[in-house]
Design a protein around this motif. Structure first.
Motif, PDB file in Angstrom:
ATOM      1  N   ALA A 104      -3.670   5.485  -3.165  1.00 24.16           N
ATOM      2  CA  ALA A 104      -2.605   6.277  -3.783  1.00 24.16           C
ATOM      3  C   ALA A 104      -2.605   7.709  -3.264  1.00 24.16           C
TER       4      ALA A 104
ATOM      5  N   GLY B 278      -0.337   2.809  -9.451  1.00 23.55           N
ATOM      6  CA  GLY B 278      -1.789   2.807  -9.544  1.00 23.55           C
ATOM      7  C   GLY B 278      -2.426   1.458  -9.295  1.00 23.55           C
TER       8      GLY B 278
ATOM      9  N   TYR C  76      -7.260  -4.325  -1.878  1.00 25.86           N
ATOM     10  CA  TYR C  76      -7.567  -3.455  -3.010  1.00 25.86           C
ATOM     11  C   TYR C  76      -8.970  -3.706  -3.568  1.00 25.86           C
TER      12      TYR C  76
ATOM     13  N   PRO D 140       5.514   6.138  -7.486  1.00 26.50           N
ATOM     14  CA  PRO D 140       4.379   6.891  -8.048  1.00 26.50           C
ATOM     15  C   PRO D 140       4.041   6.404  -9.450  1.00 26.50           C
TER      16      PRO D 140
ATOM     17  N   GLN E 139       2.447   2.847  -3.273  1.00 23.54           N
ATOM     18  CA  GLN E 139       1.840   3.921  -4.048  1.00 23.54           C
ATOM     19  C   GLN E 139       2.607   5.225  -3.866  1.00 23.54           C
ATOM     20  N   ARG E 140       3.263   5.384  -2.715  1.00 25.71           N
ATOM     21  CA  ARG E 140       4.118   6.556  -2.506  1.00 25.71           C
ATOM     22  C   ARG E 140       5.525   6.307  -3.044  1.00 25.71           C
TER      23      ARG E 140
ATOM     24  N   TRP F  91      -8.060   1.791  -5.258  1.00 28.06           N
ATOM     25  CA  TRP F  91      -6.645   2.123  -5.346  1.00 28.06           C
ATOM     26  C   TRP F  91      -6.436   3.632  -5.397  1.00 28.06           C
ATOM     27  N   GLN F  92      -7.411   4.365  -5.951  1.00 25.72           N
ATOM     28  CA  GLN F  92      -7.268   5.821  -6.004  1.00 25.72           C
ATOM     29  C   GLN F  92      -7.159   6.414  -4.603  1.00 25.72           C
TER      30      GLN F  92
ATOM     31  N   ALA G 153       8.215  -1.306  -9.033  1.00 22.87           N
ATOM     32  CA  ALA G 153       7.372  -1.890  -7.992  1.00 22.87           C
ATOM     33  C   ALA G 153       7.643  -3.381  -7.839  1.00 22.87           C
TER      34      ALA G 153
ATOM     35  N   VAL H  99      -0.587  -2.900  -8.760  1.00 26.30           N
ATOM     36  CA  VAL H  99       0.194  -3.490  -7.670  1.00 26.30           C
ATOM     37  C   VAL H  99       0.104  -5.011  -7.708  1.00 26.30           C
TER      38      VAL H  99
ATOM     39  N   ASP I  90      -5.277   5.898 -14.687  1.00 25.95           N
ATOM     40  CA  ASP I  90      -4.746   4.555 -14.445  1.00 25.95           C
ATOM     41  C   ASP I  90      -3.902   4.053 -15.616  1.00 25.95           C
TER      42      ASP I  90
ATOM     43  N   PHE J 218       0.824  -1.206   0.000  1.00 24.92           N
ATOM     44  CA  PHE J 218       0.000   0.000   0.000  1.00 24.92           C
ATOM     45  C   PHE J 218       0.864   1.264   0.000  1.00 24.92           C
TER      46      PHE J 218
END
Length: 417
Positions: A281, A47, A272, A44, A40-41, A277-278, A221, A50, A211, A37
């Motif tokens: 993120a 989206g 998720y 970047p 997402q940071r 996910w928005q 990722a 993952v 996305d 989770f």
């Protein structure tokens, strides 16, 4: 069983279930509640991808597991990773290659035993046991509990392989069972339920984000998520104590990598599925987010505490497996004359490398990470939402308590990890 010299040797008493539990216990930690989770940071643009990135990350883990399975069946010795490198290159180069692994594991053992206490402390807070939580905040109590947990794991390793298996096998099943709470809850609720809960609690909706698939964030990722699979080599370290090693070692490595991969994918997919996910993120750019914090919008506080308890179990079960791995590396070094021969001593009754086990525990104890503040996982209500130390919360937020709040970062400030 004695060697010809009359010296006790390691006992081949570990079955496929004990070997598999060793790998699982070394692989699965509390990070599964955070990494999928917070990525997402850290990356970047990943989206909604993952889960595919996790699946892609499993491929090199499977290939590495296959290589370890082949080597373990060919050279079923204690300290497997050192043995493979030393026989292929030289004992010295094998030692250089494996020493960093041993040192990092010893540090990790000390850190894990220390950060376990905040999990217990914050569960006590959520349960309303304020006096117990306040006691756990004090340095001497925290240090005493940390040392107690660490040396309990040392004692479990000293008691012998049979006792060790009786400990790690139930811990493996308990980890999967408690993680199943997240999986069931995540698939029970959906994004609509979360949007409704968010609007009711905070009066806001979830912003739309693009996305678009981008190859570089996807590969970055996957590289980050691959680290979640590290640890199955602990099975190879126990090669000298495996029954039917030619069969059980490869089988255990396959079972460990496969079961953990399935668990990771289900866990991530479940969260998720329930949380868009928005939202993850956007929130990850402003604060630390975790699985208990996200599902806290949907679940009663009791179930959030169960999830944090699962993370505590996932941490505690790491210790016996990591101590087994570090002690067998030291044992193998001493067998080859790199360390003093006394380190390769085997207890005549319990058939464990007791000197190596105690030395590994001592190294973990000496690691001066005790003053680290740790994370508050279930904080009291009313604290800031921002900060650098993530904390699980029964109200769905993640807050800091160890350091001053930092300014909210902009998305362009975060590079791929």
């Amino acid at each position: 069983m004695m060697e010809r010299s009359g010296r006790a040797s390691l006992a081949r008493e570990m079955g496929v279930l004990g070997l598999t539990a060793t790998g699982v216990c070394a692989m699965v930690g509390a990070g599964i509640n955070i990494i999928p989770f917070m990525i997402q940071r850290n990356v970047p643009g990943i989206g909604p991808y993952v889960l595919p990135a996790f699946l892609f990350a499993a491929l090199p883990a499977i290939l590495a597991g296959l290589a370890y399975a082949i080597l373990a069946s060919a050279m079923p010795r204690a300290g497997g990773s050192y043995v493979y490198a030393s026989r292929g290159l030289s004992p010295y180069l094998g030692f250089v290659a494996s020493f960093s692994q041993w040192f990092a594991l010893c540090i990790a053992i000390g850190v894990v035993s220390y950060v376990l206490v905040p999990f217990i402390r914050d569960i006590a807070v959520a349960a309303g046991w304020q006096s117990a939580a306040a006691t756990l905040e004090t340095g001497p109590v925290r240090l005493a509990i940390s040392l107690g947990v660490l040396w309990t794991a040392v004692a479990a390793n000293l008691r012998g392989i049979v006792f060790y298996q009786r400990l790690v096998v139930p811990l493996m099943f308990l980890t999967f069972a408690l993680g199943g709470v997240v999986i069931v809850a995540g698939f029970w609720f959906d994004a609509g339920d979360f949007s409704t809960a968010l609007m009711a609690r905070e009066g806001r909706s979830i912003a739309e984000l693009p996305d678009t698939f981008m190859p570089w964030p996807f590969m970055s990722a996957s590289a980050v998520l691959f680290a979640s699979f590290i640890g199955f080599d602990a099975i190879a370290q126990a090669g000298g104590e495996a029954r039917q090693p030619g069969r059980n070692l490869p089988l255990a490595i396959g079972l460990a990598v496969g079961s953990v991969a399935v668990f990771y994918l289900l866990f991530t997919a479940a969260v998720y599925h329930a949380v868009p996910w928005q939202y993850v993120a956007a929130e990850a750019l402003a604060r630390d987010v975790t699985a208990p914090g996200l599902l806290g919008y949907l679940l009663p506080p009791f179930w959030t505490i169960v999830i944090v308890s699962a993370a505590a179990v996932a941490l505690a079960k790491d210790l016996p497996a990591m101590l087994l791995a570090t002690s067998r590396l030291m044992f193998a070094w001493a067998e080859d004359g790199i360390f003093p021969k006394v380190v390769a001593s085997v207890h005549p009754r319990h058939r464990t490398p007791h000197v190596a086990v105690v030395a590994s525990g001592a190294m973990a104890t000496l690691r001066r990470n005790w003053q680290s503040p740790g994370r508050r996982l279930l904080p009291r209500c009313g604290h800031s939402r921002h900060g650098d130390a993530g904390e699980f919360s029964v109200d769905g937020r993640v807050r800091a308590h160890a350091a001053p709040a930092q300014p909210q970062p902009r998305a362009r400030d975060h590079g791929a990890a």
